[in-house]
Design a protein around this motif. Structure first.
Motif, short mmCIF file in Angstrom:
data_model
loop_
_atom_site.label_atom_id
_atom_site.label_comp_id
_atom_site.label_asym_id
_atom_site.label_seq_id
_atom_site.Cartn_x
_atom_site.Cartn_y
_atom_site.Cartn_z
N PRO A 74 117.89 32.81 54.36
CA PRO A 74 116.90 32.22 53.43
C PRO A 74 115.97 31.22 54.13
O PRO A 74 114.80 31.09 53.75
CB PRO A 74 117.75 31.54 52.36
CG PRO A 74 119.10 31.36 52.95
CD PRO A 74 119.25 32.46 53.97
N LEU A 75 116.47 30.56 55.14
CA LEU A 75 115.63 29.62 55.88
C LEU A 75 114.51 30.35 56.60
O LEU A 75 113.37 29.86 56.67
CB LEU A 75 116.49 28.82 56.87
CG LEU A 75 115.84 27.64 57.56
CD1 LEU A 75 115.33 26.62 56.55
CD2 LEU A 75 116.85 27.00 58.51
N ALA A 76 114.80 31.54 57.11
CA ALA A 76 113.77 32.33 57.81
C ALA A 76 112.62 32.69 56.88
O ALA A 76 111.47 32.78 57.32
CB ALA A 76 114.40 33.59 58.40
N LYS A 77 112.91 32.89 55.62
CA LYS A 77 111.85 33.23 54.66
C LYS A 77 110.92 32.04 54.42
O LYS A 77 109.76 32.22 54.07
CB LYS A 77 112.46 33.69 53.35
CG LYS A 77 113.15 35.03 53.48
CD LYS A 77 113.78 35.48 52.20
CE LYS A 77 114.47 36.81 52.47
NZ LYS A 77 115.13 37.36 51.35
N ARG A 78 111.44 30.84 54.64
CA ARG A 78 110.64 29.63 54.41
C ARG A 78 109.90 29.16 55.66
O ARG A 78 108.77 28.70 55.58
CB ARG A 78 111.53 28.53 53.88
CG ARG A 78 112.12 28.83 52.52
CD ARG A 78 112.88 27.67 51.95
NE ARG A 78 112.02 26.53 51.68
CZ ARG A 78 111.38 26.32 50.55
NH1 ARG A 78 111.50 27.19 49.57
NH2 ARG A 78 110.64 25.24 50.39
N ILE A 79 110.57 29.25 56.83
CA ILE A 79 109.96 28.68 58.04
C ILE A 79 109.75 29.68 59.17
O ILE A 79 109.21 29.33 60.21
CB ILE A 79 110.77 27.47 58.56
CG1 ILE A 79 112.16 27.89 59.04
CG2 ILE A 79 110.86 26.39 57.50
CD1 ILE A 79 112.96 26.78 59.74
N GLY A 80 110.20 30.90 59.00
CA GLY A 80 110.07 31.92 60.04
C GLY A 80 111.38 32.17 60.76
O GLY A 80 112.28 31.31 60.75
N SER A 81 111.49 33.32 61.38
CA SER A 81 112.76 33.72 62.01
C SER A 81 113.15 32.85 63.19
O SER A 81 114.28 32.35 63.24
CB SER A 81 112.66 35.18 62.48
OG SER A 81 112.50 36.03 61.37
N TRP A 82 112.26 32.70 64.16
CA TRP A 82 112.61 31.90 65.33
C TRP A 82 112.98 30.47 64.97
O TRP A 82 114.03 29.98 65.39
CB TRP A 82 111.48 31.90 66.37
CG TRP A 82 111.67 32.91 67.46
CD1 TRP A 82 110.86 33.97 67.71
CD2 TRP A 82 112.70 32.95 68.44
NE1 TRP A 82 111.34 34.67 68.79
CE2 TRP A 82 112.47 34.06 69.26
CE3 TRP A 82 113.81 32.16 68.71
CZ2 TRP A 82 113.29 34.41 70.32
CZ3 TRP A 82 114.64 32.50 69.77
CH2 TRP A 82 114.37 33.61 70.56
N PRO A 83 112.15 29.79 64.17
CA PRO A 83 112.52 28.41 63.82
C PRO A 83 113.85 28.33 63.08
O PRO A 83 114.64 27.41 63.31
CB PRO A 83 111.36 27.93 62.94
CG PRO A 83 110.20 28.77 63.33
CD PRO A 83 110.79 30.11 63.69
N ALA A 84 114.11 29.29 62.21
CA ALA A 84 115.36 29.28 61.45
C ALA A 84 116.56 29.48 62.37
O ALA A 84 117.56 28.74 62.28
CB ALA A 84 115.34 30.36 60.37
#
Length: 106
Positions: A74-84
């Motif tokens: 769910p974090l990747a949906k908010r900030i992007g895959s690499w950052p998550a």
């Protein structure tokens, strides 16, 4: 030097397996390969946690590792895959270092 085992910090194992598993799944398109890296990293780190810490701390570290994997989606949906992936890997590595690795070298 034979028979001597080099201790790899569990912080490196957890961060490496989270990042490596994600990259392997992403680049090959075969998610179970990424899951295998994640499971292997968890098993290796878990064995070290069990050796270095109490059962309660080991359980908390395992929960942190598994939770980081779950949180990354769910974090990747908010900030992007690499950052998550980098964020949950850094968090997991920091917790692993603080709870299991910091005193292991002493």
């Amino acid at each position: 030097m034979y028979g001597r085992v080099m201790a790899v910090p569990t912080a490196a194992i957890t961060a490496g397996s989270l990042i490596g598993g994600w990259q392997l799944a992403r680049r090959t398109g075969i998610r179970p390969l990424g899951g295998a890296v994640l499971a292997a990293g968890g098993a290796l780190a878990g064995r070290e946690w069990a050796r270095r810490t109490s059962p309660a701390t080991t359980a908390a570290l395992v929960a942190t590792y598994v939770g980081a994997f779950g949180l990354s989606h769910p974090l990747a949906k908010r900030i992007g895959s690499w950052p998550a992936v980098l964020a949950v890997s850094a968090l997991t590595a920091a917790v692993s270092w603080a709870a299991a690795d910091r005193n292991a070298a002493h």
